[in-house]
Design a protein around this motif. Structure first.
Motif, PDB file in Angstrom:
ATOM      1  N   VAL A  60       0.835  -1.200   0.000  1.00 14.87           N
ATOM      2  CA  VAL A  60       0.000   0.000   0.000  1.00 14.87           C
ATOM      3  C   VAL A  60       0.873   1.254   0.000  1.00 14.87           C
ATOM      4  O   VAL A  60       0.603   2.211  -0.733  1.00 14.87           O
ATOM      5  CB  VAL A  60      -0.967  -0.023   1.209  1.00 14.87           C
ATOM      6  CG1 VAL A  60      -1.629   1.321   1.407  1.00 14.87           C
ATOM      7  CG2 VAL A  60      -2.011  -1.105   1.012  1.00 14.87           C
ATOM      8  N   VAL A  61       1.926   1.263   0.801  1.00 13.44           N
ATOM      9  CA  VAL A  61       2.826   2.419   0.834  1.00 13.44           C
ATOM     10  C   VAL A  61       3.507   2.596  -0.509  1.00 13.44           C
ATOM     11  O   VAL A  61       3.589   3.713  -1.040  1.00 13.44           O
ATOM     12  CB  VAL A  61       3.857   2.262   1.978  1.00 13.44           C
ATOM     13  CG1 VAL A  61       4.966   3.288   1.866  1.00 13.44           C
ATOM     14  CG2 VAL A  61       3.168   2.361   3.316  1.00 13.44           C
ATOM     15  N   TRP A  62       3.990   1.513  -1.102  1.00 13.46           N
ATOM     16  CA  TRP A  62       4.648   1.599  -2.404  1.00 13.46           C
ATOM     17  C   TRP A  62       3.680   2.111  -3.463  1.00 13.46           C
ATOM     18  O   TRP A  62       4.014   2.990  -4.260  1.00 13.46           O
ATOM     19  CB  TRP A  62       5.192   0.230  -2.808  1.00 13.46           C
ATOM     20  CG  TRP A  62       5.652   0.187  -4.224  1.00 13.46           C
ATOM     21  CD1 TRP A  62       6.840   0.645  -4.708  1.00 13.46           C
ATOM     22  CD2 TRP A  62       4.920  -0.326  -5.345  1.00 13.46           C
ATOM     23  NE1 TRP A  62       6.884   0.444  -6.066  1.00 13.46           N
ATOM     24  CE2 TRP A  62       5.732  -0.147  -6.480  1.00 13.46           C
ATOM     25  CE3 TRP A  62       3.672  -0.910  -5.485  1.00 13.46           C
ATOM     26  CZ2 TRP A  62       5.320  -0.532  -7.740  1.00 13.46           C
ATOM     27  CZ3 TRP A  62       3.259  -1.301  -6.748  1.00 13.46           C
ATOM     28  CH2 TRP A  62       4.070  -1.109  -7.860  1.00 13.46           C
ATOM     29  N   ALA A  63       2.464   1.551  -3.478  1.00 13.76           N
ATOM     30  CA  ALA A  63       1.498   1.946  -4.499  1.00 13.76           C
ATOM     31  C   ALA A  63       1.066   3.397  -4.323  1.00 13.76           C
ATOM     32  O   ALA A  63       0.834   4.105  -5.302  1.00 13.76           O
ATOM     33  CB  ALA A  63       0.284   1.023  -4.445  1.00 13.76           C
ATOM     34  N   SER A  64       0.970   3.866  -3.081  1.00 12.22           N
ATOM     35  CA  SER A  64       0.542   5.249  -2.885  1.00 12.22           C
ATOM     36  C   SER A  64       1.649   6.247  -3.241  1.00 12.22           C
ATOM     37  O   SER A  64       1.359   7.394  -3.579  1.00 12.22           O
ATOM     38  CB  SER A  64       0.086   5.462  -1.443  1.00 12.22           C
ATOM     39  OG  SER A  64       1.171   5.300  -0.567  1.00 12.22           O
ATOM     40  N   THR A  65       2.902   5.833  -3.169  1.00 11.05           N
ATOM     41  CA  THR A  65       3.979   6.760  -3.517  1.00 11.05           C
ATOM     42  C   THR A  65       4.314   6.738  -5.000  1.00 11.05           C
ATOM     43  O   THR A  65       4.586   7.788  -5.584  1.00 11.05           O
ATOM     44  CB  THR A  65       5.256   6.445  -2.713  1.00 11.05           C
ATOM     45  OG1 THR A  65       5.642   5.101  -2.959  1.00 11.05           O
ATOM     46  CG2 THR A  65       5.027   6.656  -1.242  1.00 11.05           C
ATOM     47  N   THR A  66       4.284   5.596  -5.650  1.00 12.68           N
ATOM     48  CA  THR A  66       4.669   5.529  -7.066  1.00 12.68           C
ATOM     49  C   THR A  66       3.479   5.649  -8.002  1.00 12.68           C
ATOM     50  O   THR A  66       3.666   5.987  -9.164  1.00 12.68           O
ATOM     51  CB  THR A  66       5.398   4.207  -7.377  1.00 12.68           C
ATOM     52  OG1 THR A  66       4.537   3.117  -7.074  1.00 12.68           O
ATOM     53  CG2 THR A  66       6.677   4.089  -6.583  1.00 12.68           C
ATOM     54  N   ARG A  67       2.294   5.389  -7.532  1.00 12.24           N
ATOM     55  CA  ARG A  67       1.057   5.465  -8.331  1.00 12.24           C
ATOM     56  C   ARG A  67       1.239   4.757  -9.685  1.00 12.24           C
ATOM     57  O   ARG A  67       1.233   5.399 -10.747  1.00 12.24           O
ATOM     58  CB  ARG A  67       0.639   6.904  -8.531  1.00 12.24           C
ATOM     59  CG  ARG A  67       0.348   7.590  -7.237  1.00 12.24           C
ATOM     60  CD  ARG A  67      -0.059   9.001  -7.461  1.00 12.24           C
ATOM     61  NE  ARG A  67      -0.212   9.655  -6.184  1.00 12.24           N
ATOM     62  CZ  ARG A  67      -1.279  10.338  -5.835  1.00 12.24           C
ATOM     63  NH1 ARG A  67      -2.268  10.458  -6.671  1.00 12.24           N
ATOM     64  NH2 ARG A  67      -1.344  10.902  -4.654  1.00 12.24           N
TER      65      ARG A  67
END
Length: 83
Positions: A60-67
């Motif tokens: 979730v953190v990765w997806a929210s930062t790299t979109r």
């Protein structure tokens, strides 16, 4: 003799032999061993749930930062031609 009679005779021979003695603390040892096995399984289950939760949080953190669902910006811009 038929095959069934052979099996029956073998079972009767096994039952006629003297039975080995059973230790008196067998039930206590089995209960202790089962308790240890349950504790180990419970610990493993907790570790796996923790690892899964951390993996979901990291995703979730990765997806929210790299979109990754957004279209990346163009590398070059088209040439500007004046009218």
């Amino acid at each position: 003799m038929t095959r069934h009679e052979d099996k029956e005779a073998a079972v009767r021979r096994l039952l006629d032999t003297p039975q080995p003695p059973v230790p008196g603390d067998l039930a206590l040892r089995a209960a202790a061993r089962g308790s240890l096995r349950l504790q180990r399984a419970r610990r493993i289950r907790r570790v796996l749930w923790t690892v899964g939760a951390v993996a979901v949080l990291a995703f979730v953190v990765w997806a929210s930062t790299t979109r990754p669902w957004e279209v990346p910006p163009a590398e070059t811009t088209p040439p500007f031609e004046s009218w």
